[in-house]
Design a protein around this motif. Structure first.
Motif, mmCIF file in Angstrom:
data_model
loop_
_atom_site.group_PDB
_atom_site.id
_atom_site.type_symbol
_atom_site.label_atom_id
_atom_site.label_comp_id
_atom_site.label_asym_id
_atom_site.label_seq_id
_atom_site.Cartn_x
_atom_site.Cartn_y
_atom_site.Cartn_z
ATOM 1 N N UNK A 209 0.843 -1.196 0.000
ATOM 2 C CA UNK A 209 0.000 0.000 0.000
ATOM 3 C C UNK A 209 0.876 1.243 0.000
ATOM 4 N N UNK A 210 0.435 2.246 -0.716
ATOM 5 C CA UNK A 210 1.218 3.472 -0.802
ATOM 6 C C UNK A 210 0.448 4.633 -0.191
ATOM 7 N N UNK A 211 1.131 5.741 -0.043
ATOM 8 C CA UNK A 211 0.515 6.922 0.556
ATOM 9 C C UNK A 211 -0.553 7.525 -0.356
ATOM 10 N N UNK B 57 -6.126 5.340 -1.747
ATOM 11 C CA UNK B 57 -7.211 5.002 -0.843
ATOM 12 C C UNK B 57 -7.036 5.430 0.596
ATOM 13 N N UNK B 58 -8.053 5.063 1.394
ATOM 14 C CA UNK B 58 -7.997 5.374 2.822
ATOM 15 C C UNK B 58 -8.841 4.378 3.601
ATOM 16 N N UNK B 59 -8.652 4.378 4.914
ATOM 17 C CA UNK B 59 -9.393 3.499 5.815
ATOM 18 C C UNK B 59 -9.711 4.294 7.082
ATOM 19 N N UNK B 60 -10.754 3.905 7.826
ATOM 20 C CA UNK B 60 -11.063 4.615 9.068
ATOM 21 C C UNK B 60 -10.109 4.208 10.188
ATOM 22 N N UNK C 211 -7.663 7.679 7.110
ATOM 23 C CA UNK C 211 -6.206 7.761 7.012
ATOM 24 C C UNK C 211 -5.728 6.863 5.872
ATOM 25 N N UNK C 212 -4.507 7.093 5.359
ATOM 26 C CA UNK C 212 -3.950 6.206 4.326
ATOM 27 C C UNK C 212 -3.758 4.785 4.874
#
Length: 185
Positions: free
Chosen positions: A143-145, A148-151, A162-163
């Protein structure tokens, strides 16, 4: 008294028996008729934002808001307790008085208490706070900066996106004005 022609962002005024802060204003000079000032005002006690139009040059009482440094101590579920950094007096505020500020309060945090006529009307937070991640799904290798994002749940109970590379135990910088993740510290 202050003229509506002297409005500037951040100015505090007394209006309709309460304290308001000027968020936005615009001087309008139509082709026909007299000039006026269109403004957005934030109620300092409730946080509600209202649109109000004033005649140009109208006089409004300026509100004198005192600012005092205080230290957040703890909460007992219903009330939040603070200590004045000059007098060491302790006082409490309710969740309703603090509004969204409760999502950013950490023990021993230094913030600014806003007082109007000796009564606390709210708090000013620093623009950025550092909070630790206490719960989030694990990141996946690769995964990179930028993707996407996740809670993630922070130590104060606040949830932010957040990333994917953020893990439990990371300390994050959060913008208190928007509630968004800025960077990992």
């Amino acid at each position: 008294m202050i003229s509506t022609n002297d409005f500037k962002t951040g100015l505090t005024i007394e209006f309709e028996g309460d304290v308001y802060q000027v968020i936005e204003f615009q001087h309008v000079k139509p082709g026909k008729g007299s000039a006026f000032v269109r403004s957005k005002l934030k109620n300092m006690r409730t946080g509600a934002v209202v649109d109000k139009t004033f005649n140009a040059g109208e006089k409004i009482p300026k509100a004198h808001v005192d600012r005092r440094e205080v230290q957040y101590l703890y909460n007992d579920g219903a009330n939040y307790y603070f200590m004045d950094m000059e007098t060491y007096d302790q006082f409490e505020m309710t969740k309703e008085q603090l509004g969204d500020a409760v999502k950013y309060l950490k023990d021993n945090m230094i913030i600014t208490n806003l007082l109007f006529k000796g009564q606390s009307i709210g708090v000013d937070l620093p623009n950025f706070v550092e909070l630790e991640v206490v719960e989030t799904s694990p990141g996946i290798k690769g995964d990179t900066a930028s993707g996407g994002s996740k809670p993630a749940t922070l130590e104060t109970g606040m949830v932010v996106n957040v990333p994917f590379f953020i893990n439990v135990g990371d300390v994050l910088q959060i913008d208190t004005r928007t509630g968004h993740y800025i960077k990992r510290v």
